[in-house]
Scaffold this active site. Structure first.
Site, PDB file in Angstrom:
ATOM      1  N   CYS A 193       1.805  -1.243  15.280  1.00  0.00           N
ATOM      2  CA  CYS A 193       1.518  -0.998  13.828  1.00  0.00           C
ATOM      3  C   CYS A 193       1.104  -2.469  13.215  1.00  0.00           C
ATOM      4  O   CYS A 193       1.725  -3.533  13.453  1.00  0.00           O
ATOM      5  CB  CYS A 193       3.036  -0.545  13.218  1.00  0.00           C
ATOM      6  SG  CYS A 193       3.354  -0.385  11.713  1.00  0.00           S
TER       7      CYS A 193
ATOM      8  N   CYS B  72      -1.290   6.586   9.935  1.00  0.00           N
ATOM      9  CA  CYS B  72       0.049   6.207  10.459  1.00  0.00           C
ATOM     10  C   CYS B  72      -0.131   4.954  11.381  1.00  0.00           C
ATOM     11  O   CYS B  72      -0.902   4.711  12.320  1.00  0.00           O
ATOM     12  CB  CYS B  72       0.678   6.969  11.153  1.00  0.00           C
ATOM     13  SG  CYS B  72       2.405   6.592  11.835  1.00  0.00           S
TER      14      CYS B  72
ATOM     15  N   GLU C  77       0.992  -0.997   0.044  1.00  0.00           N
ATOM     16  CA  GLU C  77       0.054  -0.075   0.048  1.00  0.00           C
ATOM     17  C   GLU C  77       0.826   1.271  -0.009  1.00  0.00           C
ATOM     18  O   GLU C  77       1.798   1.251   0.474  1.00  0.00           O
ATOM     19  CB  GLU C  77      -1.103  -0.154   1.218  1.00  0.00           C
ATOM     20  CG  GLU C  77      -1.849  -1.034   1.080  1.00  0.00           C
ATOM     21  CD  GLU C  77      -2.846  -1.057   2.405  1.00  0.00           C
ATOM     22  OE1 GLU C  77      -4.081  -1.385   2.300  1.00  0.00           O
ATOM     23  OE2 GLU C  77      -2.359  -0.993   3.474  1.00  0.00           O
TER      24      GLU C  77
ATOM     25  N   CYS D 207       6.890  -6.334   7.313  1.00  0.00           N
ATOM     26  CA  CYS D 207       7.763  -5.828   8.082  1.00  0.00           C
ATOM     27  C   CYS D 207       8.344  -6.991   9.328  1.00  0.00           C
ATOM     28  O   CYS D 207       7.556  -7.550   9.977  1.00  0.00           O
ATOM     29  CB  CYS D 207       7.130  -4.241   8.761  1.00  0.00           C
ATOM     30  SG  CYS D 207       8.436  -3.645   9.630  1.00  0.00           S
TER      31      CYS D 207
ATOM     32  N   CYS E  14       6.817  -3.838  15.860  1.00  0.00           N
ATOM     33  CA  CYS E  14       6.285  -2.887  16.876  1.00  0.00           C
ATOM     34  C   CYS E  14       4.679  -2.997  17.194  1.00  0.00           C
ATOM     35  O   CYS E  14       4.144  -3.168  16.269  1.00  0.00           O
ATOM     36  CB  CYS E  14       6.495  -1.421  16.123  1.00  0.00           C
ATOM     37  SG  CYS E  14       8.327  -0.938  15.720  1.00  0.00           S
TER      38      CYS E  14
ATOM     39  N   GLY F  28       7.085  -1.477   6.228  1.00  0.00           N
ATOM     40  CA  GLY F  28       8.485  -2.087   6.114  1.00  0.00           C
ATOM     41  C   GLY F  28       9.359  -0.959   6.747  1.00  0.00           C
ATOM     42  O   GLY F  28       9.118   0.113   6.968  1.00  0.00           O
TER      43      GLY F  28
ATOM     44  N   CYS G  60       3.569   8.728   0.763  1.00  0.00           N
ATOM     45  CA  CYS G  60       4.087   7.981   1.688  1.00  0.00           C
ATOM     46  C   CYS G  60       4.299   6.408   0.988  1.00  0.00           C
ATOM     47  O   CYS G  60       3.196   5.863   0.747  1.00  0.00           O
ATOM     48  CB  CYS G  60       2.977   7.628   3.065  1.00  0.00           C
ATOM     49  SG  CYS G  60       3.643   6.468   4.191  1.00  0.00           S
TER      50      CYS G  60
END
Length: 387
Positions: free
Chosen positions: A153, A370, A94, A146, A150, A195, A139
């Site tokens: 996320c 985000c 994305e 990834c 975290c 990522g 973005c």
């Protein structure tokens, strides 16, 4: 030594010169091919009308063509567009287009992602008389999934599937630019999508050279930001390879090692003292600042005392701070603090002398905000409160 051939979209002009000279092509054709791809955004050799037919046939045989295809566009009520892109191997990523209007009477209504790449001080006077226009920040992603894990996320829910090639990273910008609407201008590119850019260093660095090359899109390095969770050796490498000209954003999210390690496993490998030393050594140009990204997670890192620790931790560094109230994700029971809590956190940092902004929520109604970019089909694994 490279194990696989370099994709045509990933080649720099000098690499085109070498490969075409070996075929006996005239020297100027290398520049023409690069400009067709990276200035005009044309990836179909048949449309490169000023090239000899034999060369167009050769480029097609080499595999020059679209490296990703837009499969779906999600449009937010605030104008944000999230593009679901399918790669040649069937994987999906994305990328997000964030429009923001600026011009006379406006104060550059930029999302914090844009602000990370957009220190306006040098341009304010030149743009004071400019006609109103829609400035777009894109973005972009650097990996399928990834590996960083975290806790706030969505991108790492399924782990890392593979790195993107430089052609797939730069290709997002070529496509995004082609999908701009009337009156829009691509202004900033932020490596803040799916990522960890510095985990895929070689492709990230090559894509930076492609996007900033004067014969291509020619993005100013001042308008490009690379965000990292804190890969210390690669921060030093980025600074050395680009002379500090690439803007740097750090996903910090805590001011002590215990909290940060709970939120971000990378901190166990590169703790805060090591990360802060890398930031002090980064060859930042005069009047430029490092962006500190701080996601506020209710009950985890949002106490005013934590803000005071953060102020102390960053003392002496040329930084600006973006506070990001956590955007909800399906894979986590964590969430954002109350607005009053966010304001109190910001007040501590402002009073300590920092430029501190709260990120406006953009595109969350289409999961484009985000931390919400996710690998299509990933099975959520719910993360509970930490500590």
């Amino acid at each position: 030594m490279r194990s696989t051939p370099l994709h045509p979209v990933a080649r720099l002009p000098e690499e085109w010169s070498a490969s075409l000279a070996a075929r006996g092509e005239r020297s100027f054709t290398a520049k023409q091919v690069f400009q067709w791809i990276h200035r005009r955004g044309v990836l179909d050799p048949a449309a490169m009308t000023n090239l000899p037919a034999r060369l167009r046939e050769h480029l097609a045989a080499e595999g020059l063509g679209e490296v990703l295809t837009p499969e779906r566009v999600h449009r937010s009520e605030d104008g944000t567009r999230k593009l679901l892109l399918r790669l040649r191997d069937g994987a999906t990523i994305e990328t997000v287009l964030l429009p923001s209007v600026s011009g006379p009477g406006s104060h550059a209504q930029l999302d914090a992602d844009a602000a990370a790449a957009d220190d306006e001080d040098d341009d304010a006077a030149a743009e004071a008389d400019a006609a109103p226009r829609v400035r777009v920040t894109q973005c972009i992603s650097t990996q399928v999934g990834c590996a960083m894990g975290c806790g706030f996320c969505a991108s790492g829910v399924a782990g890392l599937k593979r790195h993107l090639g430089a052609e797939e990273i730069a290709g997002q910008v070529l496509l995004g630019r082609a999908m701009l609407e009337e009156g829009e201008e691509l202004r900033n590119v932020v490596y803040m999508g799916m990522g960890e850019p510095l985990h895929n260093y070689e492709a990230t660095a090559r894509s930076l050279r492609l996007l900033t090359h004067p014969e291509g899109i020619n993005l100013s390095t001042r308008r490009v930001t690379v965000s990292t969770s804190g890969l210390v050796p690669e921060i030093a490498r980025l600074g050395a390879d680009f002379g500090g000209q690439i803007a740097l954003a750090i996903s910090l999210h805590a001011a002590d090692d215990e909290t940060r390690s709970a939120l971000m496993p990378i901190n166990r490998k590169h703790p805060l003292d090591e990360l802060l030393a890398a930031l002090r050594a980064y060859p930042l140009p005069r009047r430029r600042r490092i962006t500190i990204e701080y996601t506020l997670v209710a009950g985890q890192n949002d106490d005013p005392a934590e803000a005071r620790r953060l102020a102390k931790l960053l003392r002496g560094l040329p930084v600006k701070i973006n506070l990001i109230p956590m955007n909800p994700i399906e894979a986590s029971s964590l969430g954002p603090p109350a607005q009053e809590r966010v304001a109190a956190f910001q007040e501590v940092l402002t009073q300590a002398g920092y430029s501190c902004f709260v990120r406006r929520r953009r595109g969350d109604d289409v999961s484009a905000a985000c931390g919400q970019l996710v690998l299509l089909g990933a099975k959520p694994k719910v993360r509970r409160a930490l500590g």
